[in-house]
Design a protein around this motif. Structure first.
Motif, mmCIF file in Angstrom:
data_model
loop_
_atom_site.group_PDB
_atom_site.id
_atom_site.type_symbol
_atom_site.label_atom_id
_atom_site.label_comp_id
_atom_site.label_asym_id
_atom_site.label_seq_id
_atom_site.Cartn_x
_atom_site.Cartn_y
_atom_site.Cartn_z
ATOM 1 N N GLY A 191 0.806 -1.206 0.000
ATOM 2 C CA GLY A 191 0.000 0.000 0.000
ATOM 3 C C GLY A 191 0.840 1.257 0.000
ATOM 4 N N ALA A 192 0.168 2.383 0.200
ATOM 5 C CA ALA A 192 0.800 3.690 0.048
ATOM 6 C C ALA A 192 1.921 3.934 1.059
ATOM 7 N N LEU A 193 1.871 3.297 2.215
ATOM 8 C CA LEU A 193 2.887 3.554 3.248
ATOM 9 C C LEU A 193 4.111 2.662 3.126
ATOM 10 N N ARG A 194 4.202 1.874 2.072
ATOM 11 C CA ARG A 194 5.356 0.975 1.954
ATOM 12 C C ARG A 194 6.692 1.724 2.023
ATOM 13 N N PRO A 195 6.874 2.851 1.319
ATOM 14 C CA PRO A 195 8.168 3.552 1.426
ATOM 15 C C PRO A 195 8.496 3.956 2.864
ATOM 16 N N LYS A 196 7.506 4.403 3.628
ATOM 17 C CA LYS A 196 7.746 4.784 5.025
ATOM 18 C C LYS A 196 8.117 3.568 5.861
ATOM 19 N N VAL A 197 7.451 2.453 5.598
ATOM 20 C CA VAL A 197 7.757 1.219 6.332
ATOM 21 C C VAL A 197 9.175 0.763 6.026
ATOM 22 N N GLU A 198 9.556 0.800 4.759
ATOM 23 C CA GLU A 198 10.913 0.388 4.371
ATOM 24 C C GLU A 198 11.960 1.298 5.006
ATOM 25 N N ALA A 199 11.682 2.615 5.042
ATOM 26 C CA ALA A 199 12.628 3.550 5.653
ATOM 27 C C ALA A 199 12.762 3.299 7.151
ATOM 28 N N LEU A 200 11.649 2.982 7.803
ATOM 29 C CA LEU A 200 11.680 2.716 9.240
ATOM 30 C C LEU A 200 12.433 1.415 9.540
ATOM 31 N N LEU A 201 12.242 0.403 8.710
ATOM 32 C CA LEU A 201 12.990 -0.843 8.874
ATOM 33 C C LEU A 201 14.495 -0.587 8.778
ATOM 34 N N LEU A 202 14.875 0.244 7.817
ATOM 35 C CA LEU A 202 16.293 0.580 7.637
ATOM 36 C C LEU A 202 16.830 1.344 8.843
ATOM 37 N N ALA A 203 16.025 2.303 9.327
ATOM 38 C CA ALA A 203 16.456 3.105 10.471
ATOM 39 C C ALA A 203 16.592 2.262 11.731
ATOM 40 N N GLN A 204 15.738 1.238 11.866
ATOM 41 C CA GLN A 204 15.776 0.371 13.049
ATOM 42 C C GLN A 204 16.754 -0.790 12.891
ATOM 43 N N GLY A 205 17.354 -0.924 11.712
ATOM 44 C CA GLY A 205 18.291 -2.015 11.468
ATOM 45 C C GLY A 205 17.620 -3.378 11.456
ATOM 46 N N LEU A 206 16.413 -3.441 10.925
ATOM 47 C CA LEU A 206 15.617 -4.673 10.959
ATOM 48 C C LEU A 206 15.529 -5.379 9.605
ATOM 49 N N GLN A 207 16.362 -4.984 8.643
ATOM 50 C CA GLN A 207 16.243 -5.550 7.307
ATOM 51 C C GLN A 207 16.349 -7.074 7.305
ATOM 52 N N ASP A 208 17.149 -7.622 8.223
ATOM 53 C CA ASP A 208 17.346 -9.070 8.262
ATOM 54 C C ASP A 208 16.379 -9.777 9.205
ATOM 55 N N ARG A 209 15.544 -9.014 9.888
ATOM 56 C CA ARG A 209 14.636 -9.620 10.865
ATOM 57 C C ARG A 209 13.163 -9.487 10.471
ATOM 58 N N VAL A 210 12.855 -8.543 9.603
ATOM 59 C CA VAL A 210 11.465 -8.296 9.185
ATOM 60 C C VAL A 210 11.395 -8.364 7.660
ATOM 61 N N THR A 211 10.472 -9.163 7.151
ATOM 62 C CA THR A 211 10.310 -9.342 5.703
ATOM 63 C C THR A 211 8.974 -8.757 5.247
ATOM 64 N N LEU A 212 9.019 -7.947 4.188
ATOM 65 C CA LEU A 212 7.794 -7.443 3.558
ATOM 66 C C LEU A 212 7.446 -8.378 2.402
ATOM 67 N N LEU A 213 6.343 -9.083 2.515
ATOM 68 C CA LEU A 213 5.975 -10.059 1.491
ATOM 69 C C LEU A 213 5.108 -9.474 0.386
ATOM 70 N N GLY A 214 4.582 -8.271 0.576
ATOM 71 C CA GLY A 214 3.658 -7.725 -0.419
ATOM 72 C C GLY A 214 2.334 -8.464 -0.382
ATOM 73 N N TRP A 215 1.496 -8.210 -1.391
ATOM 74 C CA TRP A 215 0.208 -8.900 -1.456
ATOM 75 C C TRP A 215 0.415 -10.375 -1.763
ATOM 76 N N ARG A 216 -0.287 -11.213 -1.047
ATOM 77 C CA ARG A 216 -0.242 -12.653 -1.278
ATOM 78 C C ARG A 216 -1.667 -13.198 -1.298
ATOM 79 N N ARG A 217 -1.869 -14.226 -2.132
ATOM 80 C CA ARG A 217 -3.187 -14.846 -2.204
ATOM 81 C C ARG A 217 -3.233 -16.171 -1.445
ATOM 82 N N ASP A 218 -2.134 -16.532 -0.797
ATOM 83 C CA ASP A 218 -2.069 -17.786 -0.033
ATOM 84 C C ASP A 218 -2.039 -17.502 1.470
ATOM 85 N N VAL A 219 -2.845 -16.540 1.901
ATOM 86 C CA VAL A 219 -2.843 -16.120 3.304
ATOM 87 C C VAL A 219 -3.189 -17.276 4.239
ATOM 88 N N ALA A 220 -4.143 -18.115 3.847
ATOM 89 C CA ALA A 220 -4.541 -19.240 4.713
ATOM 90 C C ALA A 220 -3.346 -20.136 5.019
#
Length: 396
Positions: free
Chosen positions: A244-273
């Motif tokens: 969604g629209a806040l993805r750039p802010k989320v990515e920037a916050l992950l970088l600022a928190q040093g969480l790139q290797d601990r948090v994964t953004l999967l994007g939209w998925r249709r296999d949620v179940a």
């Protein structure tokens, strides 16, 4: 056979959209002919057109943003569609489609006009004057609304408090899900394989969420919760399913928190179940809600839930049994509860192995049943007598 038109602003991935699609797909075709109208775009457009026996129409000018001239065009496009289709019922979802759709239905002479509140368009993030203006607009359009549907008791109480409707003009009908895929059992080897695909080792713990990256869902708060959890629990890994629209802010916050290797953004998925079965804890950080289907999906999947106490969340889970609720924005409280669950292996295992089923009121089958019963009642209640029909011209 009565034509029933459901109207929603955009067929994006979301609870309100999926409920509307499942409802029109499940109507008793001996009684109702379903039509689904929506603005352009959205990940669910192809799915909607694939629904058997459902007429799907696009309203080109119907968009989420407030654009007066375009909104006026959308209003007349809807009026034209209703005059062509001659529905007995127009049922709107979401704030923008709710305002324009109900007004257009009234102008086109539709006898039954319904609106489902999937959480109000009035939010804590708005200035006071804007909140009052939106409440006044809802009140005005409410004068031409035959009946309201709330997805939670919380929304019902709020609407009565604001004077939008009386108790007799609103029904609570849950935004049900089909729990079949979520409730299906998964064997440990398959779960380990699924987690490995997400980069999660057997000795690691997975915290996840499923939500659109927009202000309502406060995905930045999920990142802040993840930062605190990862600091305390070295084995913790996190995934965020959605976009969604806040993805750039989320990515920037992950970088600022040093969480790139601990948090994964999967994007939209249709296999949620399937993905939910890999989670050890489900987290939802929403600032406001109606009744989030994501919580119902997590509950059906037997995952411990940590969510904010907004909208109908407290009506969807049993505190201390399926999970816990925290005040919206209280990142530390949510992180503390997530850590407690991660550190309680027996609680997680007992919940995953439990036999408790999702209550029937939260299933799409019950949603459909209640909608059709309500339609039948309203059509009977609004049917003019033969003498009155002789005196009134055809409003269409």
């Amino acid at each position: 056979m009565h034509v029933v038109c459901h109207v929603i602003t955009k067929l994006e991935l979301g609870g309100a959209q999926e409920v509307a699609m499942q409802v029109v797909a499940g109507f008793d075709r001996r009684r109702f002919r379903p039509v689904l109208l929506a603005g352009p775009g959205g990940q669910l457009i192809a799915d909607a057109h694939a629904l058997e026996g459902v007429e799907v129409g696009t309203i080109p000018s119907l968009v989420r943003e407030i654009r007066p001239l375009q909104d006026l065009r959308a209003l007349w496009e809807l009026v034209g569609a209703f005059r062509r289709l001659r529905p007995k019922i127009v049922h709107t979802h979401s704030s923008k489609a709710g305002i324009l759709g109900r007004l257009a239905a009234w102008l086109a002479g539709v006898p039954c006009i319904l609106h489902t509140i999937h959480g109000y368009g009035v939010t804590p993030a708005q200035p006071f004057w804007q909140q009052k203006a939106l409440i006044a607009l809802e009140w005005m359009v409410g004068r031409i609304t035959t009946h309201w549907i709330a997805v939670s008791q919380a929304d019902r109480r709020q609407g009565i408090e604001w004077g939008l409707f009386t108790a007799s003009k609103v029904s609570v009908v849950r935004p049900g899900i089909d729990p079949t895929a979520f409730a299906a059992r998964i064997e440990s080897p398959e779960r380990d394989r699924l987690r490995a695909m997400l980069g999660v080792a057997p000795d690691q713990l997975l915290v996840g969420t499923v939500s659109c990256l927009k202000p309502q869902k406060s995905p930045e708060d999920f990142v802040r919760v993840a930062a605190l959890v990862c600091q305390r629990v070295p084995a913790a890994r996190c995934v965020l399913v959605g976009d969604g629209a806040l993805r750039p802010k989320v990515e920037a916050l992950l970088l600022a928190q040093g969480l790139q290797d601990r948090v994964t953004l999967l994007g939209w998925r249709r296999d949620v179940a399937a993905l939910l079965k890999a989670f050890d804890v489900f987290v939802l950080t929403s600032q406001w809600e109606g009744l989030p289907c994501a919580i119902l999906e997590a509950r059906a999947s037997r995952i411990p839930i940590v969510a904010t106490r907004v909208g109908g969340a407290a009506e969807a889970i049993v505190e201390g049994i399926q999970g816990t609720l925290c005040p919206a924005g209280d990142v530390r409280a949510m992180a503390e509860r997530v850590c407690q669950i991660l550190e309680d292996e027996r609680f997680r295992a007992d919940l995953r192995a439990g036999t408790q089923e999702l209550p029937e009121e939260f299933t799409i089958q019950e949603t459909l049943k209640q909608y059709q019963s309500l339609y039948a009642y309203l059509l009977h209640a609004t049917r003019p007598s033969e003498d009155v029909m002789k005196l009134q011209p055809n409003r269409l």
